[in-house]
Design a protein around this motif. Structure first.
Motif, PDB file in Angstrom:
ATOM      1  N   GLU A 396       0.820  -1.202   0.000  1.00  0.00           N
ATOM      2  CA  GLU A 396       0.000   0.000   0.000  1.00  0.00           C
ATOM      3  C   GLU A 396       0.865   1.268   0.000  1.00  0.00           C
ATOM      4  OE1 GLU A 396      -2.532  -0.325   3.344  1.00  0.00           O
ATOM      5  OE2 GLU A 396      -3.821  -1.889   2.457  1.00  0.00           O
ATOM      6  N   GLU A 397       1.960   1.233   0.727  1.00  0.00           N
ATOM      7  CA  GLU A 397       2.855   2.392   0.739  1.00  0.00           C
ATOM      8  C   GLU A 397       3.451   2.642  -0.647  1.00  0.00           C
ATOM      9  OE1 GLU A 397       5.781   1.922   3.727  1.00  0.00           O
ATOM     10  OE2 GLU A 397       4.353   2.124   5.407  1.00  0.00           O
ATOM     11  N   TYR A 398       3.836   1.572  -1.312  1.00  0.00           N
ATOM     12  CA  TYR A 398       4.381   1.739  -2.660  1.00  0.00           C
ATOM     13  C   TYR A 398       3.295   2.196  -3.629  1.00  0.00           C
ATOM     14  CZ  TYR A 398       9.040  -0.159  -1.767  1.00  0.00           C
ATOM     15  OH  TYR A 398      10.324  -0.335  -1.335  1.00  0.00           O
ATOM     16  N   ALA A 399       2.020   1.711  -3.409  1.00  0.00           N
ATOM     17  CA  ALA A 399       0.924   2.158  -4.272  1.00  0.00           C
ATOM     18  C   ALA A 399       0.643   3.649  -4.051  1.00  0.00           C
ATOM     19  CB  ALA A 399      -0.327   1.333  -3.991  1.00  0.00           C
ATOM     20  N   LYS A 400       0.673   4.095  -2.783  1.00  0.00           N
ATOM     21  CA  LYS A 400       0.482   5.515  -2.505  1.00  0.00           C
ATOM     22  C   LYS A 400       1.606   6.348  -3.117  1.00  0.00           C
ATOM     23  CE  LYS A 400      -2.052   4.952   1.842  1.00  0.00           C
ATOM     24  NZ  LYS A 400      -2.018   5.184   3.321  1.00  0.00           N
ATOM     25  N   LEU A 401       2.802   5.831  -3.024  1.00  0.00           N
ATOM     26  CA  LEU A 401       3.941   6.547  -3.599  1.00  0.00           C
ATOM     27  C   LEU A 401       3.795   6.663  -5.118  1.00  0.00           C
ATOM     28  CD1 LEU A 401       6.726   7.850  -3.219  1.00  0.00           C
ATOM     29  CD2 LEU A 401       7.728   5.566  -3.408  1.00  0.00           C
ATOM     30  N   ALA A 402       3.378   5.564  -5.743  1.00  0.00           N
ATOM     31  CA  ALA A 402       3.189   5.610  -7.197  1.00  0.00           C
ATOM     32  C   ALA A 402       2.065   6.570  -7.575  1.00  0.00           C
ATOM     33  CB  ALA A 402       2.881   4.206  -7.722  1.00  0.00           C
ATOM     34  N   HIS A 403       0.943   6.556  -6.772  1.00  0.00           N
ATOM     35  CA  HIS A 403      -0.172   7.474  -7.050  1.00  0.00           C
ATOM     36  C   HIS A 403       0.261   8.933  -6.868  1.00  0.00           C
ATOM     37  CE1 HIS A 403      -4.241   8.997  -7.305  1.00  0.00           C
ATOM     38  NE2 HIS A 403      -4.074   9.619  -6.119  1.00  0.00           N
ATOM     39  N   GLN A 404       1.044   9.182  -5.846  1.00  0.00           N
ATOM     40  CA  GLN A 404       1.528  10.538  -5.607  1.00  0.00           C
ATOM     41  C   GLN A 404       2.419  11.011  -6.760  1.00  0.00           C
ATOM     42  OE1 GLN A 404       3.690  10.927  -1.950  1.00  0.00           O
ATOM     43  NE2 GLN A 404       4.117  13.113  -2.251  1.00  0.00           N
ATOM     44  N   GLN A 405       3.257  10.128  -7.229  1.00  0.00           N
ATOM     45  CA  GLN A 405       4.119  10.501  -8.353  1.00  0.00           C
ATOM     46  C   GLN A 405       3.314  10.751  -9.617  1.00  0.00           C
ATOM     47  OE1 GLN A 405       6.929   7.283  -8.509  1.00  0.00           O
ATOM     48  NE2 GLN A 405       8.222   8.112  -6.866  1.00  0.00           N
ATOM     49  N   ARG A 406       2.277   9.924  -9.857  1.00  0.00           N
ATOM     50  CA  ARG A 406       1.421  10.164 -11.023  1.00  0.00           C
ATOM     51  C   ARG A 406       0.674  11.481 -10.907  1.00  0.00           C
ATOM     52  NH1 ARG A 406       0.321   4.545 -10.365  1.00  0.00           N
ATOM     53  NH2 ARG A 406      -1.627   5.090  -9.273  1.00  0.00           N
ATOM     54  N   THR A 407       0.201  11.798  -9.680  1.00  0.00           N
ATOM     55  CA  THR A 407      -0.504  13.068  -9.469  1.00  0.00           C
ATOM     56  C   THR A 407       0.417  14.262  -9.725  1.00  0.00           C
ATOM     57  OG1 THR A 407      -1.893  11.985  -7.805  1.00  0.00           O
ATOM     58  CG2 THR A 407      -1.861  14.397  -7.824  1.00  0.00           C
ATOM     59  N   GLU A 408       1.642  14.149  -9.253  1.00  0.00           N
ATOM     60  CA  GLU A 408       2.599  15.235  -9.472  1.00  0.00           C
ATOM     61  C   GLU A 408       2.884  15.434 -10.955  1.00  0.00           C
ATOM     62  OE1 GLU A 408       5.971  14.234  -7.172  1.00  0.00           O
ATOM     63  OE2 GLU A 408       5.042  14.712  -5.240  1.00  0.00           O
ATOM     64  N   LEU A 409       2.993  14.333 -11.672  1.00  0.00           N
ATOM     65  CA  LEU A 409       3.228  14.448 -13.110  1.00  0.00           C
ATOM     66  C   LEU A 409       2.036  15.071 -13.823  1.00  0.00           C
ATOM     67  CD1 LEU A 409       4.967  11.012 -13.833  1.00  0.00           C
ATOM     68  CD2 LEU A 409       6.038  13.275 -13.778  1.00  0.00           C
ATOM     69  N   ALA A 410       0.806  14.659 -13.414  1.00  0.00           N
ATOM     70  CA  ALA A 410      -0.389  15.235 -14.033  1.00  0.00           C
ATOM     71  C   ALA A 410      -0.493  16.732 -13.724  1.00  0.00           C
ATOM     72  CB  ALA A 410      -1.630  14.506 -13.546  1.00  0.00           C
ATOM     73  N   GLN A 411      -0.207  17.116 -12.492  1.00  0.00           N
ATOM     74  CA  GLN A 411      -0.241  18.533 -12.123  1.00  0.00           C
ATOM     75  C   GLN A 411       0.801  19.328 -12.908  1.00  0.00           C
ATOM     76  OE1 GLN A 411      -2.399  20.034 -10.263  1.00  0.00           O
ATOM     77  NE2 GLN A 411      -1.432  22.050 -10.239  1.00  0.00           N
ATOM     78  N   GLN A 412       1.953  18.729 -13.105  1.00  0.00           N
ATOM     79  CA  GLN A 412       2.995  19.393 -13.878  1.00  0.00           C
ATOM     80  C   GLN A 412       2.567  19.592 -15.339  1.00  0.00           C
ATOM     81  OE1 GLN A 412       6.741  17.363 -13.719  1.00  0.00           O
ATOM     82  NE2 GLN A 412       7.813  18.910 -14.941  1.00  0.00           N
ATOM     83  N   ARG A 413       1.901  18.583 -15.895  1.00  0.00           N
ATOM     84  CA  ARG A 413       1.421  18.722 -17.281  1.00  0.00           C
ATOM     85  C   ARG A 413       0.341  19.791 -17.383  1.00  0.00           C
ATOM     86  NH1 ARG A 413       1.962  12.967 -17.270  1.00  0.00           N
ATOM     87  NH2 ARG A 413      -0.253  12.768 -16.725  1.00  0.00           N
ATOM     88  N   ARG A 414      -0.589  19.860 -16.378  1.00  0.00           N
ATOM     89  CA  ARG A 414      -1.633  20.896 -16.399  1.00  0.00           C
ATOM     90  C   ARG A 414      -1.028  22.293 -16.306  1.00  0.00           C
ATOM     91  NH1 ARG A 414      -4.583  17.164 -13.130  1.00  0.00           N
ATOM     92  NH2 ARG A 414      -3.857  18.275 -11.251  1.00  0.00           N
ATOM     93  N   GLU A 415      -0.034  22.445 -15.449  1.00  0.00           N
ATOM     94  CA  GLU A 415       0.602  23.751 -15.318  1.00  0.00           C
ATOM     95  C   GLU A 415       1.308  24.163 -16.604  1.00  0.00           C
ATOM     96  OE1 GLU A 415       3.182  23.474 -12.003  1.00  0.00           O
ATOM     97  OE2 GLU A 415       1.557  23.513 -10.507  1.00  0.00           O
ATOM     98  N   GLU A 416       1.938  23.222 -17.249  1.00  0.00           N
ATOM     99  CA  GLU A 416       2.598  23.541 -18.515  1.00  0.00           C
ATOM    100  C   GLU A 416       1.581  23.923 -19.591  1.00  0.00           C
ATOM    101  OE1 GLU A 416       4.902  20.141 -19.500  1.00  0.00           O
ATOM    102  OE2 GLU A 416       6.471  20.549 -17.994  1.00  0.00           O
ATOM    103  N   LYS A 417       0.433  23.218 -19.610  1.00  0.00           N
ATOM    104  CA  LYS A 417      -0.615  23.539 -20.578  1.00  0.00           C
ATOM    105  C   LYS A 417      -1.212  24.911 -20.307  1.00  0.00           C
ATOM    106  CE  LYS A 417      -4.861  21.638 -22.557  1.00  0.00           C
ATOM    107  NZ  LYS A 417      -5.863  20.527 -22.463  1.00  0.00           N
ATOM    108  N   LEU A 418      -1.470  25.221 -19.027  1.00  0.00           N
ATOM    109  CA  LEU A 418      -2.020  26.525 -18.667  1.00  0.00           C
ATOM    110  C   LEU A 418      -1.043  27.646 -19.008  1.00  0.00           C
ATOM    111  CD1 LEU A 418      -4.272  28.147 -17.300  1.00  0.00           C
ATOM    112  CD2 LEU A 418      -3.127  27.729 -15.103  1.00  0.00           C
TER     113      LEU A 418
END
Length: 461
Positions: A396-418
């Motif tokens: 579960e810790e590794y799954a949370k870590l992977a989800h957090q990393q995916r969220t950070e990447l998605a947020q980074q892509r949204r900021e670049e698009k904006l």
């Protein structure tokens, strides 16, 4: 009367011819150095001489024109010189003193003189290179000798325990009795073909005797040769637990560097209650595992007989090697395997000889005995439940870590698009188009906020 005129002409001619010679002879007896002419008269002398010569020539020409009857020839006794008249005459050579030339030696610069004192640096460098070369040859030869001595001492035991001993992995058919050389101080052997084991990897980690710098370091801080035995167990032939017994200095390093020990074990424990030297520490996930192994009579006998030989033994079903350098880059749970690792110190701080190799057969037997004990050992019901809970928590810790990393990447892509959209309408020259782009962006932002509010309401209800 006619004769008188002839005599006058003859006398005048003689005077005209003799006058220049007499002038020369008169001035010849004077030394030129006795008289100094002033600069004022030096300029007038050539002009007067030219005038006098021109007058003499004019007088002689007039006289010759007027009197054409008589000619006078004047012979100079010294004008013609006959060398044959002086043949046979002996001339005494003039004695001259030989000129003695003194030899002068050129001054040679100091950097060009052949003096051994100028080559101290070169001699030191050549001596150092020679010593380094000799140390390399001697150290390499000794490491090879020790490795061959170990293989000779353990060959019979390995052949009796495994069907394939010394396979190098080259070719379709397995090779045997191959001790692979990875470097001048590292030798490797792979054995396979035993029940409950995928294989056994033996590493001979010798001291870098071929390195002169390492030799000087070992004079300050002694080091020992090590034999590392790693046994890979089958997935169904070992329970899920993590256990480690190590020297104090190694226990701290392993707990910090190894992935499984850092994740599944919180603290280190002492082993005085089991009658083992206090130089060891235990890192165990379950107390029952510690009691099972450290209460075994053969394990205790080996640890007491070969005190200080065992550096560490590490049993784990979650073995993945050392932790990554940057833990933030680890996006998923690492690949794990069930492995038993043993590390033995060979000799006394690097002073290993061929006589220290025969006892290593007992160390190999100890590793095989622990592998068989792990294969037969079973956790209790509480132990299994706790083990499954710990591994589920880790996933579960590794799954949370992977989800957090995916969220950070998605947020980074949204900021670049904006950012790209903002630059687009800022660079738009037409104000009408710029206003439409801004209205469109605001609508998207409001829709995104409304969707978040709806999700919050659903969760709260």
């Amino acid at each position: 009367m006619k004769m008188k005129w002839q005599w006058l002409i003859l006398v005048s001619l003689c005077v005209a011819l003799i006058a220049p010679h007499s002038d020369d002879n008169d001035f010849a007896e004077f030394d030129e150095e006795e008289f100094e002419t002033s600069p004022e008269f030096e300029d007038d002398l050539p002009q007067e001489a030219e005038v006098q010569q021109s007058q003499d020539k004019q007088d002689v020409a007039e006289t010759n024109d007027f009197y054409d009857e008589g000619t006078v020839e004047v012979e100079d006794d010294f004008d013609s010189f006959d060398a044959e008249e002086f043949e046979g005459m002996e001339t005494e050579p003039v004695a001259t003193e030989p000129i003695k030339e003194e030899l002068r030696f050129a001054k040679v610069p100091m950097n060009l003189r052949r003096d051994w004192a100028n080559y101290y640096v070169e001699m030191v460098l050549l001596t150092g290179m020679f010593i380094y070369f000799i140390a390399m040859l001697v150290g390499r030869s000794k490491n090879t000798t020790l490795a061959q001595a170990w293989f000779k001492a353990n060959k019979d035991l390995l052949e009796a325990s495994f069907s394939i001993v010394g396979d190098d992995g080259n070719g379709t058919e397995p090779n045997t009795n191959v001790l692979m050389k990875h470097s001048d101080h590292t030798y490797v052997m792979w054995c396979s073909g035993r029940i409950g084991m995928e294989g056994m990897l033996v590493q001979l980690r010798m001291v870098k005797r071929q390195d002169l710098v390492n030799f000087l370091q070992r004079m300050v801080k002694p080091m020992s040769d090590q034999i590392v035995i790693q046994i890979r167990m089958e997935k169904d032939d070992m329970e899920n637990f993590v256990f480690c017994l190590a020297q104090k200095r190694s226990a701290v390093k392993l707990h910090k560097d190894m992935e499984d020990l850092a994740k599944y074990i919180e603290s280190k424990k002492k082993v005085e209650e089991y009658g083992i030297s206090d130089s060891y520490q235990v890192l165990s996930e379950f107390g029952e595992v510690t009691k099972t192994f450290l209460s075994d009579s053969k394990v205790l006998a080996f640890l007491r007989h070969y005190e200080g030989v065992l550096e560490f033994m590490h049993f784990s079903d979650q073995f993945s090697g050392p932790k990554p350098m940057d833990e933030n880059e680890q996006k998923k749970m690492p690949d794990t395997s069930k492995a038993l690792t043993f590390c033995f110190n060979l000799g006394k701080k690097g002073n290993t000889s061929s006589q220290d190799l025969p006892p290593t057969t007992e160390w190999t037997k100890f590793a095989l005995y622990c592998a068989e004990k792990c294969r037969k050992y079973r956790l209790s019901r509480e132990g299994k439940a706790k083990s499954d809970k710990n591994r589920q928590k880790m996933q579960e810790e590794y799954a949370k870590l992977a989800h957090q990393q995916r969220t950070e990447l998605a947020q980074q892509r949204r900021e670049e698009k904006l950012k790209a959209e903002t630059e687009r309408y800022m660079n738009e020259e037409d104000p009408i188009k710029a206003r439409k782009l801004e209205e469109k962006r605001q609508k998207k932002e409001q829709a995104r906020k409304l969707s978040k509010m709806k999700a919050v309401k659903i969760k709260s209800s």
